[in-house]
Design an enzyme around this catalytic site. Structure first.
Site, short mmCIF file in Angstrom:
data_model
loop_
_atom_site.label_atom_id
_atom_site.label_comp_id
_atom_site.label_asym_id
_atom_site.label_seq_id
_atom_site.Cartn_x
_atom_site.Cartn_y
_atom_site.Cartn_z
N THR A 70 0.84 -1.20 0.00
CA THR A 70 0.00 0.00 0.00
C THR A 70 0.87 1.25 0.00
O THR A 70 0.63 2.19 -0.77
CB THR A 70 -0.96 0.00 1.21
N ASN A 153 -5.94 -10.05 -6.90
CA ASN A 153 -6.07 -10.58 -5.56
C ASN A 153 -7.38 -11.33 -5.32
O ASN A 153 -7.47 -12.12 -4.39
CB ASN A 153 -5.95 -9.44 -4.53
N GLN A 183 0.14 -10.18 -4.87
CA GLN A 183 -0.37 -11.56 -4.80
C GLN A 183 0.51 -12.56 -5.55
O GLN A 183 0.47 -13.75 -5.26
CB GLN A 183 -1.80 -11.62 -5.34
N SER A 205 4.36 -7.22 -0.67
CA SER A 205 4.19 -7.24 0.80
C SER A 205 4.63 -8.60 1.34
O SER A 205 4.26 -9.64 0.79
CB SER A 205 2.72 -7.02 1.18
N GLY A 206 5.38 -8.57 2.46
CA GLY A 206 5.90 -9.81 3.04
C GLY A 206 4.84 -10.73 3.60
O GLY A 206 5.00 -11.95 3.58
N HIS A 207 3.74 -10.18 4.11
CA HIS A 207 2.77 -11.02 4.80
C HIS A 207 1.94 -11.87 3.85
O HIS A 207 1.17 -12.72 4.28
CB HIS A 207 1.86 -10.17 5.69
N THR A 243 13.09 5.20 11.12
CA THR A 243 13.84 4.18 11.86
C THR A 243 13.58 2.80 11.29
O THR A 243 12.43 2.39 11.14
CB THR A 243 13.45 4.22 13.35
N CYS A 327 -9.22 -5.46 2.06
CA CYS A 327 -9.25 -4.01 2.23
C CYS A 327 -10.62 -3.42 1.94
O CYS A 327 -10.85 -2.24 2.16
CB CYS A 327 -8.21 -3.36 1.33
#
Length: 382
Positions: A70, A153, A183, A205-207, A243, A327
């Site tokens: 995103t 997706n 995806q 995205s990693g998840h 950070t 989403c």
């Protein structure tokens, strides 16, 4: 619970969690401090870029770590639009009609608020594949960016991104190309040095492949300029300040490493085929079933049925499913993806998405079929 909603998110695998834990406890230091340097806590950041680069076949120097797709999508669309406005006083964007909201809503926001930003939506076929002939007609000599997702997706339909990118460059060599590959990454083989060589930006995205939430990446092709989206620090060469989180970086690095072992999983495709065969006997339609799809994804259309009610009843029976994008969950409107495929408004409310992972078993799929059949029958509208 039998989890069949892996396109919304995936379980963090034990090996991935183990890789992350030291950076929450013993090696918790800020990467920019002396303690951080002594304990080498920045190492997972470089490893993350290297492993992700290996997964999508590019250079590690072309990877910027972000909070997820995103953010990456917002970064590309907003920065390109504003650069085009500064340079020419106008901006033209082309995005496919089936993009994730983090592309569609950004494009809509830019058109509404920035002034002199035009957005065209490229249509898709009844199988959910972008219409390349229509796309050709939409791309102009002044088009700043074309954005086409690599795999949808909801349907899992794999889009002809390589062809779309080549087409954009043919019409306008200065046109930049972005692909939201959230995806697709970790499920199918892709190469930014080969078939996707005309793609300038790619988000992930990693998840979505068993890594942690809160970390993803943006591929920025070497030699292509992209103004920072955030300001206030020198991290990642100033491209993406803030950070850094070595724990999340260690997680996505390990997830990318593991994902390479499960690309183009034929077992998943076999599981999905058995599921679809059993349900098609009930008159269920597989949306995008005639197109090339991700091996794990099935979007089922039940006539005369409200899928939201079915999803809740399945949850009560300990099955996790969805009607589409996480989403847009809770929305009263049918999926924009299903509507873009030409399904009428009332029928579109009957869409149910099943998304498997390499942890899914045949017994789980069989049990799901046994529970779903009578449930779907009982919930049919009179």
């Amino acid at each position: 619970m039998i989890y069949l909603d892996n396109n919304s998110t995936t379980r963090v695998l034990p090996d991935i969690l183990d890789a992350m834990l030291p950076y929450f406890s013993t090696a918790f230091f800020n990467t920019t401090t002396l303690a951080g340097a002594l304990y080498d806590v920045a190492r997972p950041l470089s490893e993350a870029r290297e492993r992700v680069a290996e997964l999508i076949d590019c250079s590690a120097e072309e990877i910027i770590l972000t909070s997820g797709a995103t953010e990456s999508n917002n970064w590309v669309l907003q920065s390109i639009a504003r650069h085009s406005l500064r340079q020419t006083g106008k901006c033209h964007l082309v995005v496919s009609a089936i993009e994730h909201p983090s592309v569609l809503q950004v494009a809509s926001y830019l058109a509404e608020t920035e002034g002199r930003v035009e957005v065209d939506l490229a249509p898709v076929s009844c199988e959910g594949v972008i219409d390349l002939a229509a796309l050709r007609d939409l791309i102009r000599p002044d088009t700043a960016l074309v954005s086409v997702m690599l795999a949808n997706n909801e349907t899992g339909v794999i889009q002809p991104v390589a062809e779309a990118a080549a087409l954009a460059k043919e019409i306008n060599q200065d046109c930049l190309v972005h692909s939201d590959a959230t995806q697709a990454v970790g499920k199918i083989t892709l190469s930014l040095n080969d078939n996707l060589r005309d793609v300038d930006f790619l988000s992930l995205s990693g998840h979505k492949f068993h890594g942690p939430k809160g970390i993803g990446a943006l591929f920025i092709r070497s030699g292509v300029d992209l103004a920072p989206y955030l300001y206030g620090g020198g991290q990642q060469g100033g491209a993406r300040p803030g950070t850094e989180n070595p724990a999340l970086a260690a997680g996505i690095a390990k997830a990318a490493e593991i994902a390479t072992m499960h690309l183009d999983d034929r077992r998943l495709e076999s599981l999905r085929s058995s599921l679809e065969a059993a349900l098609c006997a009930l008159g269920v339609t597989v949306l995008g079933g005639g197109a090339r799809r991700l091996p794990n994804t099935s979007l089922l259309l039940f006539e005369d049925l409200d899928s939201e009610m079915l999803i809740h009843r399945l949850a009560e029976a300990d099955f996790a499913t969805s009607s589409g994008s996480a989403c847009t969950s809770g929305s009263d409107s049918p999926s924009h993806v299903v509507l873009a495929m030409g399904i009428n408004y009332s029928s579109a409310s009957g869409a149910l998405r099943i998304s498997l992972s390499h942890e899914t078993t045949q017994n789980e799929v069989s049990e799901f079929i046994d529970v779903l059949k009578p449930l779907a029958q009982s919930l049919k509208k009179p």
